[in-house]
Design a protein around this motif. Structure first.
Motif, mmCIF file in Angstrom:
data_model
loop_
_atom_site.group_PDB
_atom_site.id
_atom_site.type_symbol
_atom_site.label_atom_id
_atom_site.label_comp_id
_atom_site.label_asym_id
_atom_site.label_seq_id
_atom_site.Cartn_x
_atom_site.Cartn_y
_atom_site.Cartn_z
ATOM 1 N N THR A 206 0.837 -1.195 0.000
ATOM 2 C CA THR A 206 0.000 0.000 0.000
ATOM 3 C C THR A 206 0.873 1.247 0.000
ATOM 4 O OG1 THR A 206 -0.178 0.291 2.409
ATOM 5 C CG2 THR A 206 -1.755 -1.208 1.340
ATOM 6 N N TYR A 207 0.394 2.277 -0.655
ATOM 7 C CA TYR A 207 1.093 3.562 -0.711
ATOM 8 C C TYR A 207 1.311 4.101 0.694
ATOM 9 C CZ TYR A 207 1.997 8.435 -2.073
ATOM 10 O OH TYR A 207 2.567 9.678 -2.238
ATOM 11 N N GLU A 208 0.299 3.930 1.534
ATOM 12 C CA GLU A 208 0.372 4.456 2.895
ATOM 13 C C GLU A 208 1.464 3.789 3.709
ATOM 14 O OE1 GLU A 208 -3.464 5.505 1.127
ATOM 15 O OE2 GLU A 208 -2.350 3.618 1.266
ATOM 16 N N ASP A 209 1.574 2.476 3.597
ATOM 17 C CA ASP A 209 2.599 1.752 4.346
ATOM 18 C C ASP A 209 3.991 2.090 3.815
ATOM 19 O OD1 ASP A 209 3.191 -0.111 6.453
ATOM 20 O OD2 ASP A 209 3.719 -1.572 4.922
ATOM 21 N N LEU A 210 4.091 2.254 2.498
ATOM 22 C CA LEU A 210 5.355 2.635 1.886
ATOM 23 C C LEU A 210 5.780 4.026 2.342
ATOM 24 C CD1 LEU A 210 7.522 1.743 -0.127
ATOM 25 C CD2 LEU A 210 6.096 2.638 -1.969
ATOM 26 N N LYS A 211 4.812 4.904 2.495
ATOM 27 C CA LYS A 211 5.090 6.263 2.960
ATOM 28 C C LYS A 211 5.538 6.249 4.425
ATOM 29 C CE LYS A 211 4.644 10.830 2.283
ATOM 30 N NZ LYS A 211 5.365 11.571 1.217
ATOM 31 N N ALA A 212 4.892 5.428 5.229
ATOM 32 C CA ALA A 212 5.188 5.388 6.655
ATOM 33 C C ALA A 212 6.497 4.670 6.961
ATOM 34 C CB ALA A 212 4.038 4.707 7.405
ATOM 35 N N LYS A 213 6.772 3.599 6.201
ATOM 36 C CA LYS A 213 7.960 2.774 6.488
ATOM 37 C C LYS A 213 8.715 2.469 5.193
ATOM 38 C CE LYS A 213 5.002 0.028 8.404
ATOM 39 N NZ LYS A 213 4.295 -1.114 9.053
ATOM 40 N N PRO A 214 9.328 3.490 4.589
ATOM 41 C CA PRO A 214 9.966 3.286 3.287
ATOM 42 C C PRO A 214 11.103 2.274 3.292
ATOM 43 C CG PRO A 214 10.537 5.445 4.205
ATOM 44 C CD PRO A 214 9.441 4.882 5.059
ATOM 45 N N GLU A 215 11.977 2.319 4.295
ATOM 46 C CA GLU A 215 13.108 1.399 4.301
ATOM 47 C C GLU A 215 12.651 -0.047 4.477
ATOM 48 O OE1 GLU A 215 16.177 2.556 6.982
ATOM 49 O OE2 GLU A 215 16.573 4.460 5.955
ATOM 50 N N GLU A 216 11.685 -0.250 5.360
ATOM 51 C CA GLU A 216 11.165 -1.602 5.572
ATOM 52 C C GLU A 216 10.551 -2.156 4.296
ATOM 53 O OE1 GLU A 216 7.357 -3.468 7.931
ATOM 54 O OE2 GLU A 216 8.682 -2.128 9.072
ATOM 55 N N ASN A 217 9.817 -1.324 3.585
ATOM 56 C CA ASN A 217 9.150 -1.784 2.371
ATOM 57 C C ASN A 217 10.106 -1.948 1.201
ATOM 58 O OD1 ASN A 217 5.961 -1.971 2.500
ATOM 59 N ND2 ASN A 217 6.591 -0.350 3.909
ATOM 60 N N VAL A 218 11.097 -1.089 1.095
ATOM 61 C CA VAL A 218 12.109 -1.258 0.054
ATOM 62 C C VAL A 218 12.856 -2.570 0.274
ATOM 63 C CG1 VAL A 218 14.336 -0.405 -0.791
ATOM 64 C CG2 VAL A 218 12.402 1.165 -0.552
ATOM 65 N N ARG A 219 13.173 -2.870 1.530
ATOM 66 C CA ARG A 219 13.838 -4.133 1.844
ATOM 67 C C ARG A 219 12.940 -5.319 1.457
ATOM 68 N NH1 ARG A 219 15.000 -2.751 6.435
ATOM 69 N NH2 ARG A 219 17.112 -2.000 6.024
ATOM 70 N N LYS A 220 11.640 -5.183 1.726
ATOM 71 C CA LYS A 220 10.689 -6.252 1.386
ATOM 72 C C LYS A 220 10.614 -6.458 -0.129
ATOM 73 C CE LYS A 220 6.765 -5.951 3.486
ATOM 74 N NZ LYS A 220 5.378 -5.500 3.813
ATOM 75 N N ILE A 221 10.566 -5.345 -0.868
ATOM 76 C CA ILE A 221 10.508 -5.436 -2.331
ATOM 77 C C ILE A 221 11.788 -6.071 -2.871
ATOM 78 C CG2 ILE A 221 10.460 -4.085 -4.466
ATOM 79 C CD1 ILE A 221 8.651 -2.059 -2.959
#
Length: 309
Positions: A206-221
């Motif tokens: 989600t855009y919202e989760d990516l906005k809130a936790k960018p490093e965590e989500n980039v690592r996940k991607i």
């Protein structure tokens, strides 16, 4: 078997309708598209043979498409495992780096030859999952889907097309069309649901989760793509400010879609709908979400975030 709501839709909605911005839309397999995108989707199903190394970035319009393209391109560029010679973003808009399957690869006048694109091939699509070849599910290719709260999705869509075409439709009229699904790739709720139900093989972001936790989500991607990458570097390079500044450097340049480069970046915030929609309109969206997503485990709570408004 279709749900009662789907049966009702078949009866109450015509096969064609005029959209409030740029003309005719045709209803195909429950979704609204320009006829040329329907033709392109058929060509994709017939001729696109996904490779195990392919990456497909899927999204409904105005849900974070540009950002996901930028992040994926940057992850591949800074990866120690893919050795990608993928075009970089220093002087390019993300839409120039990642082509749309239904436009630049299989559209009426394709500008990309799929066999000449180096691996890993990265494509984008606004098509629903059901419009893609069945081999997408079995080939081993990776699919990432990004979505965004329907209220912010609508507001962003409304602003884009007002600026692009100079329309004078009221926000209430445009909102009604959005709720009916009469927007590109609509209905929104069915589009999101198809990818949600395929989470066993699709990375759902989600855009919202990516906005809130960018490093965590980039690592996940990156992990989903099988990459080891410089997470902090990717987040910094793909910040809203950096991407917008690169776009501004293009001056008055216009993307092949007819969209000025600076139109891809408006505010980049969560919750802007509060400045535009009434509580009554928000209630309508909540009721629609409840109706369309009931029983799926999907609801508007997936967009809850602590990101700054």
């Amino acid at each position: 078997m279709d749900t009662p709501q789907q049966e009702e839709d078949k009866i109450s909605l015509p096969p064609q309708a005029k959209w409030w911005v740029d003309g005719q839309r045709s209803r195909y397999k429950g979704f609204w598209f320009k006829p040329e995108f329907i033709t392109a989707s058929e060509a994709i199903r017939a001729h696109y043979k996904p490779l195990p190394s392919d990456i497909i970035l899927a999204s409904f319009p105005k849900t974070g498409t540009t950002w996901l393209k930028a992040l994926t391109s940057s992850i591949l560029r800074h990866s120690s495992t893919t050795h990608s010679d993928h075009d970089h973003l220093d002087h390019l808009n993300p839409h120039e780096v990642v082509p749309f399957l239904e436009i630049e690869v299989f559209g009426e006048n394709p500008s990309k030859e799929i066999t000449e694109i180096s691996s890993p091939r990265v494509f984008n699509t606004h098509l629903p999952l059901s419009f893609l070849p069945e081999t997408v599910k079995t080939s081993g290719c990776r699919v990432i889907y990004i979505t965004r709260h329907p209220a912010d999705t609508f507001v962003s869509l409304w602003h884009l097309y007002n600026n692009k075409f100079g329309t004078e439709i009221s926000i209430r009229e445009a909102f009604d069309e959005f709720c009916k699904g009469l927007v590109p790739a609509g209905p929104y709720f069915e589009h999101v649901l198809e990818f949600w139900e395929a989470r066993d093989r699709v990375l759902f972001v989600t855009y919202e989760d990516l906005k809130a936790k960018p490093e965590e989500n980039v690592r996940k991607i990156a992990e989903f793509l099988g990459c080891k990458t410089m997470v902090e570097k990717v987040v910094k390079d793909c910040s809203f400010e950096n991407l917008r500044n690169t776009s501004k450097e293009r001056g008055e340049g216009v993307h092949w879609s007819g969209t000025k480069y600076d139109m891809f970046f408006r505010k980049g915030v969560v919750g802007d709908w509060k400045n535009h929609l009434t509580q009554e309109m928000m209630k309508e969206l909540e009721d629609l979400a409840d109706l369309k997503w009931r029983g799926s485990g999907l609801d508007l709570n997936i967009f809850n975030t602590t990101a700054s408004q």
